[in-house]
Each structure stands twice: as C-alpha cells, then as structure tokens.
Design an enzyme around this catalytic site. Structure first.
Site, short mmCIF file in Angstrom:
data_model
loop_
_atom_site.label_atom_id
_atom_site.label_comp_id
_atom_site.label_asym_id
_atom_site.label_seq_id
_atom_site.Cartn_x
_atom_site.Cartn_y
_atom_site.Cartn_z
N ARG A 231 1.08 -1.24 0.06
CA ARG A 231 -0.04 -0.04 0.03
C ARG A 231 0.97 1.26 -0.14
O ARG A 231 1.75 1.30 0.63
CB ARG A 231 -0.95 0.08 1.19
CG ARG A 231 -2.24 -1.18 1.19
CD ARG A 231 -3.02 -0.60 0.12
NE ARG A 231 -4.45 -1.31 0.06
CZ ARG A 231 -4.53 -2.09 -0.74
NH1 ARG A 231 -3.54 -2.65 -1.46
NH2 ARG A 231 -5.76 -2.90 -0.65
N GLU A 266 -6.86 15.42 -9.90
CA GLU A 266 -6.27 16.35 -8.80
C GLU A 266 -7.31 17.42 -8.79
O GLU A 266 -7.36 18.19 -7.80
CB GLU A 266 -5.04 17.03 -9.54
CG GLU A 266 -3.93 15.71 -9.35
CD GLU A 266 -2.55 16.32 -9.79
OE1 GLU A 266 -2.50 17.40 -10.38
OE2 GLU A 266 -1.44 15.63 -9.74
#
Length: 338
Positions: A231, A266
C-alpha cells in the site's frame, strides 16, 4: 437484493449478471463517489474495487446498505467503524493474487536494476549505447521482506530461487515457514540494516501507515533498493524522496503510491468541502516528484492484474454475495456490532 457493482469492466458485468434473476444487478465502470452514490441509493449490496470512496460521508448515502463485497484483499479504503455501527457486513477476497503480486514485485525489481525501461527506449531509437545501463545480479544478495503473509512467502520462495539470502520481519513469526522456505526472522531494524533489497508486504491501515520513514531509511544499507507492492501509505513519500535524493537509496520500484486516488483527478482537491491540509498537499507533491526521478520505477497499481487473478477475484466476490444472501457470510472482515 439490489446489487451495484462499481469499477466494473465489461467482462465482469457479464459475470455479475449471473446473479439474476434471483437478484437485481446494476454495473457501472465508474468508481464509487458521493455523486455516484445518489444514483444507486437503494442498493443493499455494493461491490467496489480499490479506487472507490467508501468513507462514512459516502456510505451514509446508502440507507438500505447491508453488504460491502470489496473485490480486493485490502480493506483500508472502507470505513469499517461506520459499517459496524450501521449493521453493514464487509467481505473481501483474501487470497486471489499471492503469486501474481509476488511475481510483479520481481518484475519491477529486475526492470529497475537492469535499467529495462531506459534500455528499451534507447533501442527503439536505434541507440545501442550501453553507457549507464550496467546492472547487478540478485544471486548472493540479501532480500529483506517485511510482512510474511501469503504474498510475502511467495516473494521469499522466488528470492530463494534467484539464489538470494532472505531475512524477514513479521509481528507473528512462523517457525514452519522458516523450515519450509529457508530464511530467518529478525527484528525490523536488523532487516533494514542488512537488506540489499527491501520488499514490503504488509496490509494498509493505521497500524502500518508510514511504517518506513526517515528513521527507517536512515537504518537501511546505503545503496539498497526499495520495492513496494503493498500500500502506498506504508511508505512516507516525502522521506522516500529525501532518501533517494541523498543517495541513501539507489532506487525504488513502486506499484502503489499514497496519493494515487487524488492523482487520478487532482481537480477533486478543489471540489472537496474541506480545505486539504498542508501535509496532504506535500504528500501529493512528493508523489509527483517520485514519478519524475530517474532511479524510480512506478507502475499504476497493476501487481494484481493477471487473467488468473482477476477471475479469482470475481468468482470469490460472487460467492461472497451469494453466501451472504443465504445467511452464511464468508470472508468477513467486519460484522455489525451487536
């Protein structure tokens, strides 16, 4: 039950429709987000993948929700506390990609240390210079493995096949694994100090967040390589940039980065109701820096993605949904609080 499958490819849609006519199934290629949740507010079962938002803010938009059948082993993208408090069961797919992810870890490692992307790009341009492309062998090197679960054990087996010595850290050492695989356990600091290659295989979540940060990089052998197929949040991205820039690390091979979801869109930062913290913006900037560093190789979270693994994912997910419907839930990672 009313079932909604998010992030569904066409072949997954065909598989999921086998749940009909006993259940009503809807599939969408979109990840679950607040806007999408309102379109499927009557769902009793949702099946997301890892790019969906399963925060309390989104989940409370499903007043009839009973089951989340995530098509992943990890479940750190799901607010488990919310699920327990609101009588939502969470199931996962525990063992679809052990071999798949382990093989990708070595694909990344070999591509990095043998400069495969750069060498291939040169050859395509009819440039056959070998300048700067000298690599090194894995045989005789030390592989450090952090997390000796199913994937970690496959990594150890492959490393031993390459002729590597293996030293590993796990919170619950298993003597039988040592006997069958031929490695040794050591404290984390010793693994960091001795590994030529450090490969991470721990689950995500609060317990492993920034497990590898400035202090850990400072303990690593100078010139070591970091491999992360676990992760993104397991590694402090800003600390990693510093370790690479200083030369403490020779390189990093990453299939996961902490700000992956935000980097997909974004503009989402400006749609959020709360102003992002300076820390989260710095982390996003660090991930951007990693993408442009010449000694970093990044793949877009594809370690799991083989034909064999994705079919195991959907088969187990459908079995999880049917088991829940029959009153015998399986692969449960969170149950409603009593």
């Amino acid at each position: 039950m009313r079932i909604v499958v998010f992030e569904a490819e066409e072949w997954e849609r065909e598989a999921c429709l086998t749940l009909e006519p006993g259940h009503t199934v809807a599939c969408t290629p979109d990840a679950l987000a607040a806007e999408a949740a309102d379109l499927f507010a009557d769902a009793q079962v949702i099946s997301p993948f890892v790019n969906s938002d399963l925060s309390a803010t989104v989940l409370r938009r499903f007043p009839r929700l009973e089951l989340i059948a995530t098509r992943s082993t990890g479940y750190d993208h799901i607010d488990l506390d919310y699920c327990r408090q609101h009588k939502v069961t969470v199931c996962n797919v525990p063992d679809y990609g052990d071999q798949t992810v382990a093989e990708h870890a070595f694909a990344l490692l070999l591509a990095l240390i043998r400069h495969v992307p750069e060498a291939s790009a040169r050859a395509r341009q009819a440039n056959f210079s070998q300048q700067g492309l000298r690599g090194f062998e894995l045989a005789g090197k030390v592989m450090g493995v952090v997390g000796v679960g199913r994937i970690g054990r496959r990594v150890i087996a492959i490393a031993r096949g390459f002729g590597m010595d293996v030293v590993a850290y796990d919170r619950a050492p298993d003597a039988e694994a040592v006997r069958t695989l031929g490695f040794r356990y050591a404290p984390l600091n010793e693994v960091l100090a001795t590994a030529d290659v450090l490969s991470l295989h721990v689950p995500g979540g609060a317990g492993s967040r920034s497990l590898i940060s400035d202090a850990e990089f400072g303990r690593m052998k100078p010139g070591a390589i970091l491999v992360n197929t676990a992760r993104g949040g397991v590694v402090d991205a800003q600390a990693l940039v510093r370790a690479l820039h200083s030369g403490r690390l020779a390189g990093a091979a990453l299939d996961v980065i902490a700000q992956e979801r935000r980097m997909r869109d974004e503009a989402e930062i400006f749609r959020e109701r709360l102003t992002p913290s300076p820390e989260s913006l710095q982390a996003l900037l660090a991930d951007h820096a990693l993408l442009h560093m010449p000694n970093v190789l990044v793949t877009p979270h594809i370690a799991y993605n083989t034909e064999e693994a994705v079919h195991r994912i959907i088969d187990t997910t459908l079995a999880n949904i049917l088991a829940f419907a029959h009153g015998t839930p399986q692969n449960v990672v969170a149950s409603p609080s009593p």
